[in-house]
Design a protein around this motif. Sequence first.
Motif, mmCIF file in Angstrom:
data_model
loop_
_atom_site.group_PDB
_atom_site.id
_atom_site.type_symbol
_atom_site.label_atom_id
_atom_site.label_comp_id
_atom_site.label_asym_id
_atom_site.label_seq_id
_atom_site.Cartn_x
_atom_site.Cartn_y
_atom_site.Cartn_z
ATOM 1 N N ILE A 182 0.832 -1.196 0.000
ATOM 2 C CA ILE A 182 0.000 0.000 0.000
ATOM 3 C C ILE A 182 0.870 1.252 0.000
ATOM 4 O O ILE A 182 1.889 1.323 0.687
ATOM 5 C CB ILE A 182 -0.944 0.005 1.224
ATOM 6 N N ARG A 183 0.460 2.247 -0.774
ATOM 7 C CA ARG A 183 1.144 3.543 -0.786
ATOM 8 C C ARG A 183 0.590 4.378 0.364
ATOM 9 O O ARG A 183 -0.418 5.065 0.236
ATOM 10 C CB ARG A 183 0.919 4.252 -2.122
ATOM 11 N N TRP A 184 1.275 4.335 1.500
ATOM 12 C CA TRP A 184 0.751 4.947 2.718
ATOM 13 C C TRP A 184 0.672 6.465 2.608
ATOM 14 O O TRP A 184 -0.190 7.094 3.218
ATOM 15 C CB TRP A 184 1.593 4.526 3.910
ATOM 16 N N ARG A 185 1.566 7.054 1.852
ATOM 17 C CA ARG A 185 1.491 8.504 1.670
ATOM 18 C C ARG A 185 0.204 8.885 0.954
ATOM 19 O O ARG A 185 -0.442 9.883 1.298
ATOM 20 C CB ARG A 185 2.695 8.986 0.868
ATOM 21 N N THR A 186 -0.187 8.070 -0.028
ATOM 22 C CA THR A 186 -1.433 8.323 -0.742
ATOM 23 C C THR A 186 -2.631 8.107 0.161
ATOM 24 O O THR A 186 -3.620 8.850 0.098
ATOM 25 C CB THR A 186 -1.533 7.397 -1.970
ATOM 26 N N VAL A 187 -2.558 7.093 1.011
ATOM 27 C CA VAL A 187 -3.640 6.850 1.971
ATOM 28 C C VAL A 187 -3.809 8.051 2.894
ATOM 29 O O VAL A 187 -4.931 8.504 3.155
ATOM 30 C CB VAL A 187 -3.364 5.576 2.786
ATOM 31 N N GLN A 239 -3.032 11.112 2.247
ATOM 32 C CA GLN A 239 -3.625 12.193 1.463
ATOM 33 C C GLN A 239 -5.132 12.024 1.345
ATOM 34 O O GLN A 239 -5.888 12.994 1.463
ATOM 35 C CB GLN A 239 -2.990 12.238 0.066
ATOM 36 N N CYS A 240 -5.581 10.787 1.103
ATOM 37 C CA CYS A 240 -7.023 10.531 1.009
ATOM 38 C C CYS A 240 -7.736 10.914 2.299
ATOM 39 O O CYS A 240 -8.800 11.540 2.282
ATOM 40 C CB CYS A 240 -7.275 9.055 0.690
ATOM 41 N N LEU A 241 -7.140 10.530 3.434
ATOM 42 C CA LEU A 241 -7.758 10.820 4.725
ATOM 43 C C LEU A 241 -7.739 12.314 5.034
ATOM 44 O O LEU A 241 -8.706 12.868 5.556
ATOM 45 C CB LEU A 241 -7.042 10.040 5.827
#
Length: 216
Positions: free
Chosen positions: A136-141, A143-145
């Motif tokens: 999982i791309r945690w940085r993208t996660v 950003q979503c949150l």
Amino acid sequence: MALQRKKFAAVWPKVALFYFCAIFPLGFILPPQAGWENGPIEMLQNFVLLLGVFQSLYYYSKPTYPSRDKGWLCAAGLYLLLFGREISWGRVFFVKGITENGPVFWSMRSLPYHQLIHAGVGLYLLLLLVFIFKTIRWRTVRQCLQWSRSTTVLLLLCSVLALLGDKGPLLNGFINETTEELAELLIYLNLLYFTGQYKKLTTAGSLPCTDDSPAS
């Protein structure tokens, strides 16, 4: 189609907030059967979770990526795990009878090979967690949150509401069950929303347009 998705992304947080505010009134209005196991709300939950599985697999299979994002397999696995939980790992298919309080199911211990079921679920969960942390791309996660703050807050509130409804300290009778199922449905719908936002961030390289985004 892309324009419709953008409009949905902008509108959904407001719809989700309205839904959340309607959970308690609906708990009083809807008949008890609505919140039963295998009832209409739970059937909607199962539909949403299966939709999440197929949506994630579709995103993984799209040929436009230079390299397929294995994170979508994690998302599909997570939706599948939640679906298995909703059907009690198959126990909902073994109905002993129906009372005035809803259907009665065989206990998990009375099912054949129930120990293998528990072991299989535990192994699946362990492998899924390892796969998630590796892909999982945690940085993208994050950003979503961060860019969908209101939806993130509703997700957390619904999780608490579903837990309280399940344990029974909120209200007596069927209202507990109905509010729990309604809250869980909103959780799964919000997960679908986050799945769409994650897809936008990983493909377009830009932040999605939501109600929390600053005006351009």
